[in-house]
Design a protein around this motif. Structure first.
Motif, mmCIF file in Angstrom:
data_model
loop_
_atom_site.group_PDB
_atom_site.id
_atom_site.type_symbol
_atom_site.label_atom_id
_atom_site.label_comp_id
_atom_site.label_asym_id
_atom_site.label_seq_id
_atom_site.Cartn_x
_atom_site.Cartn_y
_atom_site.Cartn_z
ATOM 1 N N PRO A 461 -29.677 -25.641 4.657
ATOM 2 C CA PRO A 461 -28.737 -25.117 3.660
ATOM 3 C C PRO A 461 -29.025 -23.668 3.305
ATOM 4 O O PRO A 461 -30.092 -23.123 3.608
ATOM 5 C CB PRO A 461 -29.000 -26.018 2.450
ATOM 6 C CG PRO A 461 -30.456 -26.337 2.562
ATOM 7 C CD PRO A 461 -30.720 -26.483 4.048
ATOM 8 N N SER A 464 -30.939 -21.304 -2.883
ATOM 9 C CA SER A 464 -30.396 -20.995 -4.200
ATOM 10 C C SER A 464 -30.284 -19.482 -4.335
ATOM 11 O O SER A 464 -31.186 -18.746 -3.907
ATOM 12 C CB SER A 464 -31.313 -21.545 -5.296
ATOM 13 O OG SER A 464 -30.992 -20.964 -6.542
ATOM 14 N N LEU A 503 -35.846 -24.674 -0.308
ATOM 15 C CA LEU A 503 -34.784 -25.454 0.336
ATOM 16 C C LEU A 503 -34.946 -26.945 0.055
ATOM 17 O O LEU A 503 -33.966 -27.696 0.127
ATOM 18 C CB LEU A 503 -34.770 -25.196 1.843
ATOM 19 C CG LEU A 503 -34.481 -23.746 2.274
ATOM 20 C CD1 LEU A 503 -34.440 -23.650 3.788
ATOM 21 C CD2 LEU A 503 -33.176 -23.257 1.672
ATOM 22 N N ARG A 506 -32.648 -28.146 -2.581
ATOM 23 C CA ARG A 506 -31.211 -28.128 -2.270
ATOM 24 C C ARG A 506 -30.703 -29.511 -1.876
ATOM 25 O O ARG A 506 -29.505 -29.772 -1.946
ATOM 26 C CB ARG A 506 -30.941 -27.123 -1.150
ATOM 27 C CG ARG A 506 -31.276 -25.691 -1.509
ATOM 28 C CD ARG A 506 -30.256 -25.080 -2.470
ATOM 29 N NE ARG A 506 -29.005 -24.838 -1.783
ATOM 30 C CZ ARG A 506 -27.837 -25.416 -2.068
ATOM 31 N NH1 ARG A 506 -27.756 -26.290 -3.056
ATOM 32 N NH2 ARG A 506 -26.758 -25.122 -1.383
ATOM 33 N N ASP A 509 -29.115 -31.077 -4.781
ATOM 34 C CA ASP A 509 -27.858 -30.385 -5.090
ATOM 35 C C ASP A 509 -26.724 -30.904 -4.210
ATOM 36 O O ASP A 509 -25.583 -31.066 -4.663
ATOM 37 C CB ASP A 509 -28.013 -28.877 -4.878
ATOM 38 C CG ASP A 509 -29.002 -28.239 -5.843
ATOM 39 O OD1 ASP A 509 -29.237 -28.835 -6.914
ATOM 40 O OD2 ASP A 509 -29.532 -27.166 -5.523
#
Length: 663
Positions: A461, A464, A503, A506, A509
């Motif tokens: 991904p 942030s 990561l 994530r 998220d």
């Protein structure tokens, strides 16, 4: 090019090497580089540091039986100085520290000989070391050893380690507590008030610049005024631990450059050198080359120094093994042997004929079990890549006993030639055709990923927005270095995207309410398979395990008397347990790995650590006609860095089945 010969000046507390291009000052008898004068700069090294903290060999060691990877730091200070060679063409110096029983428990039980070499007309100098443990000496553990150079922070601001991994770097002062915020561990900081505003909001972490041994040939720093490059060149991996894929630190904010000979990073305790009682050992580390370059014209581009450094690296690689080291412990080319042959792959579910092992990694390492080379830390290793027809040639091998090992991109598992190979000085050994039969019991029903020992093909991904290293933003690359058998997957990977900080957070998220579900034939592993099965952080700052599901269909009823094989190749694991269940998440697991791994790859922004391969036998009576689900569970959770990266997953039908024989 200056024609001055090499001169040696021996002083009370220092010795100076001078060939008219550069001067190198070394403390006497400590053997620590205190100054490097070059191109009008009186000292390239960190003048604000104490002399002992500029250019040095160091190690971390501990007593026998010690747990963990922490130990006693030793910036190796020698006690004796000797001139080995002194003439106009070459000077070689030796700085030694000899162990004796009065030092037990205080100093690592090794004889250490640090060498420095300067050659005529050479824009740099070489260093190597010889470590020796005598049989009658105490047992101990050795965690790490390396060469470190700390450069002037007012001069060197641009770091380069690859064509696509180079940038202007923050200053060391930017990491001070009042200018930065420490993140999940001390090495990672968020720059909140850097001296140069362009770095505000970036993450700095030395592990973001780690590199595999095979790719770590040249790295260093550039000074703009005057344009000067400082480069550490390692022409061979033969003395590095754990094979070509072992990852180590390189250059980082300091400015610092490292030549790591051995470390436990991305591997954990499996790679600690543990010396028992009655164990004799001796090994030569290096030489490495410290190369300095500059621009002939004031108006030139300083970044061209990187191109020149790469060219010099190619020269050093071509010249290996060097002819000039004076130690009898370093064998020259005529004292070494060569091994060649051809590697083929036999997998009848892929092709009825043997397949050339295109791009295979083939190497010699000390005798051991299948795959033991990736945790072999005491001996020498020699590796090469097979060509598209599977032919390989391994040159300049130390005499001794070895097994031949290999792994082939596109196929799971490891190859080992069981017969001991003993290269002799000046002789070539031709192995003929060798055939690797990778693990296989039946046709492929489905597969996820690419067997390349990394998780790079899976979904990595974006970080942030709060935790970004701008070097790795929009940093795509192809699998161009892999053979066609991998490229047919049309995989585009972000070679360095995984280097971003945080990561692991994530995952929650992207999957806030439930864990990952992957449907064979519908999902795309490049988009729908998260690169790491990590833990989930709860609101109370505790962590919980995760369960991933693989859903698939069987077009007909499974044969209840037959066994299906689930192959699970892991790219890394850290303090994890992998449990497998089939069609019922509430049952006792069909398979458990037990706790595995101390690789710490997730925290250190890696995409692989130690390779592990598991086989899970699935009785046919557990599978259904139509919809089926495999549950992959990491049950316990105490840390955000706990987890697994998968390399490749495959379900095989029984050997007697007429399932899909997909390659």
């Amino acid at each position: 090019m200056p024609s001055q010969g090499v001169k040696l000046y021996v002083q009370d507390k220092h010795v100076v090497l001078d060939n008219g291009i550069l001067q190198v000052t070394i403390s006497n008898p400590d053997g620590i580089v205190t100054a490097i004068q070059y191109n009008g700069i009186d000292n390239l090294l960190a003048v604000e540091n104490q002399e002992a903290d500029r250019g040095y060999w160091d190690l971390v060691w501990n007593l026998e039986g010690s747990k963990g990877t922490k130990g006693k730091f030793d910036r190796i200070e020698a006690t004796n100085f000797e001139v080995i060679v002194e003439n106009e063409g070459q000077v070689e110096l030796s700085f030694t520290r000899t162990w004796n029983p009065s030092l037990e428990g205080k100093v690592v039980p090794l004889n250490i000989d640090k060498r420095f070499i300067m050659l005529r007309n050479s824009s740099g100098f070489y260093t190597y070391a010889i470590y020796e443990h005598l049989k009658e000496w105490p047992a101990f553990n050795l965690d790490r050893f390396r060469v470190a150079f700390k450069l002037r922070k007012d001069k060197f601001h641009y770091m380069a380690m690859a064509d696509n991994r180079q940038r202007y770097m923050p200053l060391p002062d930017d990491r001070l507590p009042y200018r930065s915020q420490t993140l999940a561990y001390p090495e990672a900081v968020l720059l909140v008030d850097p001296m140069e505003t362009e770095f505000r909001g970036e993450v700095d972490d030395k592990y973001q610049y780690s590199c595999e041994n095979k790719d770590n040939r040249v790295q260093g720093w550039i000074c703009n005024d005057p344009p000067v490059g400082f480069w550490q060149i390692t022409p061979s991996d033969e003395f590095r631990s754990a094979g070509p894929h072992k990852q180590n630190l390189t250059s980082h904010v300091g400015p610092t450059t490292l030549a790591v000979m051995h470390s436990v990073h991305y591997s954990g305790e499996d790679l600690i050198l543990k010396f028992g009682s009655n164990e004799a050992w001796k090994k030569v580390f290096g030489p490495i080359f410290i190369y300095l370059n500059s621009l002939p014209d004031a108006g030139g581009n300083p970044l061209s120094l990187w191109e020149d450094a790469k060219q010099q690296m190619r020269i050093e690689v071509q010249d290996w093994p060097y002819t000039f080291p004076a130690s009898q412990d370093f064998p020259q080319s005529h004292q070494r042997g060569n091994v060649s042959g051809r590697l083929l792959v036999k997998d009848r579910y892929v092709c009825k004929d043997d397949i050339p092992a295109n791009g295979a990694y083939v190497g010699l390492a000390p005798p051991g079990d299948v795959g033991s080379w990736q945790s072999e830390v005491k001996g020498y290793q020699f590796w090469t890549r097979a060509d598209e027809d599977g032919y390989f040639c391994i040159n300049n091998i130390w005499t001794g006993d070895y097994n031949l090992y290999a792994w082939v991109p596109g196929f799971i598992g490891d190859y080992k030639y069981d017969v001991i190979i003993t290269p002799s000085a000046g002789y070539d050994i031709y192995m003929g055709d060798l055939v690797y039969e990778p693990p296989r019991d039946g046709p492929t029903l489905w597969e996820i990923g690419v067997p390349d020992r990394t998780a790079a093909e899976f979904y990595v991904p974006d970080p942030s927005p709060m935790f970004v290293n701008r070097l790795y933003v929009n940093h795509p690359d192809r699998l161009a270095s892999f053979p066609a058998i991998l490229r047919i997957h049309h995989v585009f990977i972000n070679i360095c995207r995984f280097r971003q900080y945080g990561l692991w957070e994530r995952y929650a998220d992207l999957y806030p309410d439930r864990d990952l579900v992957y449907t064979v034939g519908v999902s795309d592993y490049t988009k729908d398979w998260f690169f790491a099965q990590v833990t989930r952080k709860n609101d109370d700052n505790t962590y919980q395990g995760t369960t991933w599901q693989i859903k698939f269909k069987l077009d007909c009823a499974a044969n209840e008397t037959e066994t299906y094989k689930l192959r699970l190749a892991l790219a890394t694991a850290h303090a994890a347990e992998l449990q497998v269940r089939v069609n019922d998440d509430g049952k006792s697991p069909l398979f458990s790995s037990g706790q595995i791994g101390k690789d710490n790859t997730i925290a250190r922004h890696g995409i692989h650590g130690l390779y592990r391969l598991y086989q899970v036998d699935i009785p046919g009576n557990l599978l259904l006609e139509g919809d089926n689900t495999i549950f992959l569970t990491q049950p316990k959770s105490t840390s955000p860095f706990q987890g697994i990266m998968y390399d490749y997953i495959r379900l095989e039908g029984p050997a007697s089945s007429n399932g899909n024989k997909k390659p």
